[in-house]
Design a protein around this motif. Sequence first.
Motif, short mmCIF file in Angstrom:
data_model
loop_
_atom_site.label_atom_id
_atom_site.label_comp_id
_atom_site.label_asym_id
_atom_site.label_seq_id
_atom_site.Cartn_x
_atom_site.Cartn_y
_atom_site.Cartn_z
N ASP A 69 0.84 -1.21 0.00
CA ASP A 69 0.00 0.00 0.00
C ASP A 69 0.87 1.25 0.00
O ASP A 69 0.81 2.05 0.92
N PRO A 70 1.69 1.46 -1.03
CA PRO A 70 2.70 2.53 -1.00
C PRO A 70 2.09 3.91 -0.78
O PRO A 70 1.23 4.32 -1.54
N GLY A 71 2.55 4.66 0.24
CA GLY A 71 3.46 4.40 1.36
C GLY A 71 4.94 4.59 1.06
O GLY A 71 5.51 4.06 0.13
N THR A 95 -1.59 -4.30 -5.15
CA THR A 95 -1.80 -3.17 -4.24
C THR A 95 -3.13 -3.30 -3.51
O THR A 95 -4.07 -3.92 -3.99
N VAL A 96 -3.17 -2.67 -2.35
CA VAL A 96 -4.33 -2.72 -1.47
C VAL A 96 -4.49 -1.35 -0.83
O VAL A 96 -3.54 -0.58 -0.72
N ALA A 97 -5.70 -1.03 -0.44
CA ALA A 97 -5.93 0.21 0.30
C ALA A 97 -5.31 0.09 1.69
O ALA A 97 -5.42 -0.94 2.34
N GLY A 98 -4.68 1.17 2.14
CA GLY A 98 -4.05 1.14 3.46
C GLY A 98 -3.51 2.50 3.83
O GLY A 98 -4.25 3.36 4.31
N ASN A 99 -2.23 2.71 3.60
CA ASN A 99 -1.64 4.01 3.94
C ASN A 99 -2.42 5.16 3.31
O ASN A 99 -2.59 6.22 3.92
N ALA A 139 -3.22 6.33 6.67
CA ALA A 139 -2.14 7.00 7.40
C ALA A 139 -1.61 8.16 6.59
O ALA A 139 -0.41 8.43 6.55
N ALA A 140 -2.53 8.88 5.92
CA ALA A 140 -2.13 10.03 5.12
C ALA A 140 -1.47 11.10 5.98
O ALA A 140 -0.65 11.89 5.48
N ASN A 141 -1.79 11.15 7.26
CA ASN A 141 -1.14 12.11 8.16
C ASN A 141 0.34 11.82 8.31
O ASN A 141 1.14 12.72 8.61
N VAL A 142 0.73 10.57 8.08
CA VAL A 142 2.13 10.18 8.19
C VAL A 142 2.83 10.26 6.83
O VAL A 142 3.92 10.82 6.71
N HIS A 143 2.21 9.70 5.81
CA HIS A 143 2.84 9.54 4.50
C HIS A 143 2.52 10.70 3.54
O HIS A 143 3.04 10.72 2.42
#
Length: 373
Positions: A69-71, A95-99, A139-143
Amino acid sequence: MNERTAIVSHGHRDAHRQRSRRSFLRTSLAASLATLGAGSALAELSLTDGAARLVATGSPRRMVVIDTDPGQDDAIAILFAIGAADQLDLKAITTVAGNVPLALTERNARIVRDWAGKTSTLPVYAGCPKPLMRALVTAANVHGRSGLDGVRLHEPRGPLETQHAVTYLINTLRTAAPGSVTLVGIGPLTNLATALTAAPEGAQALREIVIMGGAWYQRGNITPSAEFNVYVDPEAASIVFGAGVPMTVVPRDVSVKAPITPARIAAFRALTNRCGPIVADIMSAQVAFQKRRTGVESAPMYDPCTIAYLVDPTMFGGRRVNVAVETSAQLTLGETVVDWNDRSRRPTNAMWLTDVDADRFYDTLLARIARLP
């Protein structure tokens, strides 16, 4: 405890750790396969015998599919795997939904393959847009909103494959030789769980599943008890841990022992290729986030540790344990419950890594990134 006793005790611990690392390569895969039972075709594949059989069939490298999930750290892991082409035969990226949401993870995967010069030779498949039973947490706040904060992005130069990632995984596992495929899960495990549920017979093709996920000593990075990849889709993680396949886990416990630091970033910045400075930019963004959040100028190294394990497992130490995933509790949803002392009487189902030689890790990563364009 007096000083001499403390020194002796510390020496004993160091000697034990060295013995554990020496024995790790010999025991990890063989022990994992033993959980499937002596009658399984996979149970025949000890670490040595399995490698010999792959060489005999003309496939000395590991056949690998990365589910991701790049990221930021995912991007480095993909580049690491491509740079290790002498050892890893990377067949595809799913790919998968995640970050970030799926539309961005598949786009980012295609951008990363462009960086590595693999636009036309490395297929990218889009998979599940949300967890099995829950709303997506990102985790868009991180990446960053793009998922790849810190580096300049371009429009992907190659297309996305039309086939769904889960369909690709099912077809690949159904047609592959027994014990020949390694799946690397460095995002939520939705795609892998769906494939193993829809076509459990495909498990026979698995040499190993290697995931970055979970936490025990270091606890969570999204809740007090849960690591992000497992927390986003705990039901999927529970399915994968319960699938009875050889499995190795790189948890937060290991990632924090190989921190990204300014000195380590400088080595990648000094590379004269395209990908070295890109990796340095990504690492710098990760460190900048942690410095804003905690005041500490370093960051955990997550997903690339899975590739390092495939390239050289002797730089890691670990233990065979039973791992279960909490899927119903309010306060500990997504927690990985590691049974260190056989309290549950459940059979071991994973090699849980606990240690890493950080200097060897960064030397290995740097050497592989240096091979890229």
